[in-house]
Enzyme design. Sequence first.
Site, PDB file in Angstrom:
ATOM      1  N   SER A 133       0.864  -1.177   0.000  1.00 47.39           N
ATOM      2  CA  SER A 133       0.000   0.000   0.000  1.00 47.39           C
ATOM      3  C   SER A 133       0.899   1.226   0.000  1.00 47.39           C
ATOM      4  CB  SER A 133      -0.891   0.000   1.245  1.00 47.39           C
ATOM      5  OG  SER A 133      -1.655   1.194   1.318  1.00 47.39           O
TER       6      SER A 133
ATOM      7  N   GLY B  35      11.558   6.774 -25.913  1.00 43.16           N
ATOM      8  CA  GLY B  35      11.643   7.686 -24.782  1.00 43.16           C
ATOM      9  C   GLY B  35      12.594   8.836 -25.046  1.00 43.16           C
TER      10      GLY B  35
ATOM     11  N   LYS C   2      15.478   8.794 -25.984  1.00 44.13           N
ATOM     12  CA  LYS C   2      16.395   8.550 -27.103  1.00 44.13           C
ATOM     13  C   LYS C   2      15.771   8.895 -28.457  1.00 44.13           C
ATOM     14  CE  LYS C   2      18.905   4.936 -24.606  1.00 44.13           C
ATOM     15  NZ  LYS C   2      19.290   3.502 -24.591  1.00 44.13           N
ATOM     16  N   GLY C   3      14.526   9.332 -28.458  1.00 43.05           N
ATOM     17  CA  GLY C   3      13.903   9.761 -29.705  1.00 43.05           C
ATOM     18  C   GLY C   3      13.047   8.697 -30.354  1.00 43.05           C
TER      19      GLY C   3
ATOM     20  N   GLY D 188       2.978   9.369 -25.047  1.00 48.11           N
ATOM     21  CA  GLY D 188       2.905   8.633 -26.309  1.00 48.11           C
ATOM     22  C   GLY D 188       1.716   9.051 -27.158  1.00 48.11           C
ATOM     23  N   ASP D 189       0.592   9.320 -26.525  1.00 46.92           N
ATOM     24  CA  ASP D 189      -0.590   9.787 -27.247  1.00 46.92           C
ATOM     25  C   ASP D 189      -0.318  11.133 -27.899  1.00 46.92           C
ATOM     26  OD1 ASP D 189      -1.852   7.544 -26.176  1.00 46.92           O
ATOM     27  OD2 ASP D 189      -2.675   8.671 -24.483  1.00 46.92           O
TER      28      ASP D 189
END
Length: 307
Positions: A22, A209, A211-212, A238-239
């Site tokens: 938790s 990410g 790194k392109g 990402g969207d």
Amino acid sequence: MHFPGRFVDQLVMDQLDRLSLSFLVDDMVIRPGGVAGNIAYALGVLGQSPLLVGAVGADFGEYRSRLEAHGVDCSAVLVCKDVNTARFVCTTDDDMRQIASFYTGAMARSREIAIAPLVERGVDLVLIGADDPEAMLRHTDECRELGLPFAADPSQQVARMDGPEIRRLVEGARYLLSNDYEWELLLQKTGWTEADVAERVEIRVTTHGEKGVEIHGPQTLKVGVVPETGKVDPTGVGDAFRAGFLAAVSGGLSLERAAQLGSLIAVQVLETDGPQEWTWDRTSGLARLRDAYGPDAAAEIEAVLPA
């Protein structure tokens, strides 16, 4: 939610079979989101005319108004009054790692939506993102039958679906969109090689990410990121990339320029708390493009950007 610590510090490696944790979080914010909503919102902000397709619950009213105010056409959305809209509940730690749960809700009804009635609206491209797996398969099959160009973007559903299903999603796609982890998992589950995928899709776009991004199609490209001013929240990055990429492609720009615009929108979401809380500023955006990619890139991309 935000956990002021590191998840990894809470794990006892030889006790993972008894895992019960938790996390006391110090912040909770409720934001509009979802793969389809995030991409459609960003496309609308960028001056496009996205048509949102999906199933929602009776609680969608406020969200619908927000999306429509930003140029998103919600007329194709299926409203299911007996359930709630899907929800993603996520906790992020200080390393920007995430633990999340997903409530499907109305999303399971997406399989009831047909693509054929939407053809007369002049659809240029159908992006089939993470959704109810049966809906994803149905919509992919329909696009092939109707001759509609589609982008395969299975995202987190790669982990849930098996090899034959993933092959069915990818076959014949104009674009295959994924991050590097999803790409490796896709290869593992399908048994395909990189060459096998190249025979089945026109263009593969794989993000890495910080790194392109790599693009494999008529040519192979590597595009670096727009330098960040700080990391605030990775949800929806990402969207955002997909929206920027598709907006540029829709405007007739090259794949390289599309990846550059995608990277700009992605970093703006990374720097903002929430996937739809970023705002578009033309002057600032063009300055960042010039700094990252040079004046020629900024000048070409400027042609498709809203005022």
